[in-house]
Design an enzyme around this catalytic site. Structure first.
Site, mmCIF file in Angstrom:
data_model
loop_
_atom_site.group_PDB
_atom_site.id
_atom_site.type_symbol
_atom_site.label_atom_id
_atom_site.label_comp_id
_atom_site.label_asym_id
_atom_site.label_seq_id
_atom_site.Cartn_x
_atom_site.Cartn_y
_atom_site.Cartn_z
ATOM 1 C CE LYS A 165 0.512 1.714 3.706
ATOM 2 N NZ LYS A 165 1.615 1.644 4.336
ATOM 3 C CG HIS A 195 1.525 -4.771 7.955
ATOM 4 N ND1 HIS A 195 1.559 -3.214 7.480
ATOM 5 C CD2 HIS A 195 1.912 -4.674 9.341
ATOM 6 C CE1 HIS A 195 1.857 -2.574 8.582
ATOM 7 N NE2 HIS A 195 1.867 -3.346 9.688
ATOM 8 C CE LYS A 199 0.085 -5.034 12.893
ATOM 9 N NZ LYS A 199 1.150 -4.157 13.735
ATOM 10 C CD GLU A 233 3.434 4.234 13.247
ATOM 11 O OE1 GLU A 233 3.996 3.712 12.791
ATOM 12 O OE2 GLU A 233 2.894 5.061 12.235
ATOM 13 C CG ASP A 252 2.150 5.434 6.055
ATOM 14 O OD1 ASP A 252 2.822 4.737 5.001
ATOM 15 O OD2 ASP A 252 2.681 5.550 7.068
ATOM 16 C CG HIS A 257 -2.398 0.187 8.245
ATOM 17 N ND1 HIS A 257 -2.288 -0.749 7.293
ATOM 18 C CD2 HIS A 257 -0.967 0.565 8.146
ATOM 19 C CE1 HIS A 257 -1.207 -0.842 6.995
ATOM 20 N NE2 HIS A 257 -0.426 0.012 7.428
ATOM 21 C CE LYS A 358 4.934 7.118 10.262
ATOM 22 N NZ LYS A 358 4.951 5.704 10.222
HETATM 23 C C1 BG6 Z 1 3.160 0.712 7.589
HETATM 24 C C2 BG6 Z 1 3.399 2.331 7.302
HETATM 25 O O1 BG6 Z 1 2.196 0.314 6.722
HETATM 26 O O2 BG6 Z 1 2.812 0.556 8.791
HETATM 27 C C3 BG6 Z 1 4.342 2.882 8.415
HETATM 28 O O3 BG6 Z 1 4.004 2.536 6.061
HETATM 29 C C4 BG6 Z 1 3.920 2.400 9.879
HETATM 30 O O4 BG6 Z 1 4.500 4.250 8.335
HETATM 31 C C5 BG6 Z 1 3.571 0.852 9.955
HETATM 32 O O5 BG6 Z 1 4.891 2.816 10.642
HETATM 33 C C6 BG6 Z 1 2.942 0.585 11.062
HETATM 34 O O6 BG6 Z 1 2.827 -0.826 11.264
HETATM 35 P P1 BG6 Z 1 3.124 -1.796 12.694
HETATM 36 O O7 BG6 Z 1 2.896 -3.040 12.243
HETATM 37 O O8 BG6 Z 1 4.335 -1.207 13.182
HETATM 38 O O9 BG6 Z 1 1.933 -0.931 13.548
#
Ligand code: BG6
Length: 504
Positions: A165, A195, A199, A233, A252, A257, A358
């Site tokens: 993505k 992704h 999870k 994050e 992003d 997500h 972030k």
């Molecule tokens: C990614 C984003 O898809 O997911 C990142 O591009 C982000 O910017 C990340 O940090 C977060 O994934 P996770 O699994 O660490 O929560």
């Protein structure tokens, strides 16, 4: 798991010989997520022993330098939480890695791939698109035109594409990318990655909602005041400036997500757990969802960008605009929050507040269900609303807040009952391990179908294009290491909002 599109039939049967080609092989995604996941699968015997991995990137690196980078990244991840074969060390694994320096817009690199690694038609190949999203279309096209993959390729083994993505940058770009892919590929060979769907904690949301009879009767507008979904994050953007400055938090994290978490929190019960049934419900929900009219007086969204450091450890004290490969006057958002409504009988009038950013004070992901205030109270005592939190990460858990009487006293207090389901070091495979293994077996259950992505873009496109209008949704600077911009404006006019209970 079941699939709703048949995968490539006989082409999926022979998994004895596999070549994984990672496009964008020197980036963080490839080094920190994909290669360690491939190592785990290989050491568990999930991928064939006859495995070749070819990394392709523009970066000039020798094979040995690339192997060393990969080895460092795998070792930095530590041992997988579950038993891998001790005889199959990371050093053995990186011996299978090859590296090609090349420009994905130029046919030379594809010819090299074919002549050096993918000449044998019986070999299976998986192409992982971890490169810049702007190159997805051209790389897919060149792979097909050079006979490496696609419906016209002569390969007898499977040739599949895993595409990261964001899929497109808006609705129109996503549609164009999709029709380009369909010109060359069968849908069954396309695996659009989010992704978060790999999870365990995210998968568990379905079970939590639809296998516990105590929740379903309450899961509606009659009992729920609002739902908040957070992916926070505490890190900055690291080395990913060139990608992130084009993407921003909305493309992003939100379009994919966060909206996936929203879907799983709000969909109706699917007829079964097949990919088709789940996706049908998600698409139905997205079609019924809208961002309300945005105005200065009653905002529907907020965007922010991290400025200089509040905490020295966060983003190494740098403001976003000081990050490597970021434009010094960039207006890319590193934080986004928005309000959504779902126009159906279950959710009419219930706001969903989604946010992600972030360089915040902590890393966590959760879905927080705020129940309605109890309608009548005993005189003299404050009453708090019940709240159920489904924690996705860093540890997976559930907590419930309810009112009690303080021991021995007349006062009441709110108690939090907390249960941890799995901690982060649990034995479950990580999301990339799971998604890679599924793609190798032709199982697309945990991948995104195009209409999901299309509906997600349809939902947020008007918000993204309105950001271009001056002053319509000004970018707010927030201190890194803080909780992000003030988003209380999103709750304006919402009767039950209590300031203290909102911003975690
Ligand atoms: C990614 C984003 O898809 O997911 C990142 O591009 C982000 O910017 C990340 O940090 C977060 O994934 P996770 O699994 O660490 O929560």
């Amino acid at each position: 798991m079941q699939t709703d599109v048949p995968h490539s039939g006989s082409k999926s049967a022979n998994l004895q010989e596999l070549c994984v080609v990672v496009l964008g092989a020197s980036g963080d995604l490839a080094l920190q997520r994909i290669l360690p996941a491939l190592y785990t699968l290989w050491s568990l015997g999930t991928v064939p022993a006859r495995l070749t991995i070819v990394g392709v990137a523009l970066t000039r690196l020798t094979q040995d330098e690339y192997r060393q980078l990969a080895l460092n990244a795998i070792l930095a991840k530590g041992e997988p939480g579950f038993a891998a074969d001790p005889g199959l060390s990371p050093a053995d694994f990186v011996g299978r890695l090859h590296f090609l320096t090349g420009d994905l817009q130029d046919s030379t690199v594809y010819r090299q791939l074919k002549s050096s690694y993918l000449g044998r038609s019986r070999q299976n190949a998986l192409f992982y698109f971890a490169c810049s999203p702007q190159l997805f279309g051209i790389a897919a096209e060149k792979l097909a035109q050079n006979g490496l993959a696609g419906m016209d390729s002569q390969a007898q083994g499977f040739r599949r594409l895993m595409i990261e993505k964001p899929f497109g940058t808006n609705l129109q770009a996503a549609r164009e990318l999709n029709s380009l892919l369909h010109r060359y590929y069968h849908e069954a060979d396309l695996f659009r990655v989010d992704h978060y769907l790999g999870k365990d904690a995210v998968q568990n949301l379905i079970y939590f909602r639809f296998t516990n009879t105590i929740f379903e009767p309450l899961w509606n507008r009659k009992y729920i005041d609002r739902i908040e979904i957070v992916l926070a994050e505490n890190e900055g953007i690291g080395r990913r400036g060139s990608y992130y400055d084009q993407a921003g938090a909305a493309r992003d994290m939100l379009q994919n997500h966060l909206l996936q978490l929203f879907c799983l929190s709000a969909i109706e019960r699917p007829a079964n757990l097949s990919a088709a049934a789940l996706r049908e419900e998600k698409v139905k929900l997205l079609r019924s969802s809208r961002i309300p009219q945005h105005s200065r007086e009653l905002p529907a969204f907020v965007r922010g960008q991290y400025g200089t450091a509040g905490l020295p450890g966060i983003a190494d004290g740098r403001a976003y605009r000081q990050e490597m490969l970021v434009h010094p006057q960039s207006t890319t958002e590193t934080y986004v929050a928005l309000k959504l409504y779902v126009d159906n009988w279950r959710w009419q009038g219930v706001p969903f507040i989604l946010r992600s950013g972030k360089a915040l004070s902590q890393r966590y992901g959760e879905i927080s269900i705020h129940f309605r205030q109890c309608p009548i109270d005993f005189p003299g005592a404050a009453r708090g609303a019940n709240r159920l939190i489904l924690r996705i990460q860093p540890e997976e858990g559930v907590s419930m807040r309810f009112n009690t009487r303080a021991p021995g006293g007349a006062e009441r207090e709110q108690e939090e009952l907390v249960g941890t389901l799995r901690d982060s070091a649990s034995a479950a495979p990580g999301p990339y391990e799971r998604l890679l293994a599924d793609a190798l077996h032709g199982d697309n259950t945990l991948f995104i179908r195009f209409d999901e992505t299309e509906e997600a873009w349809r939902l947020i496109d008007p918000m993204l294009s309105s950001w271009d209008q001056p002053g319509f949704c000004a970018l707010q600077e927030y201190t890194s290491g803080s909780r992000g911009p003030d988003i209380s404006c999103l709750y304006r006019n919402h009767p039950a909002w209590q300031q203290n209970s909102v911003i975690a």
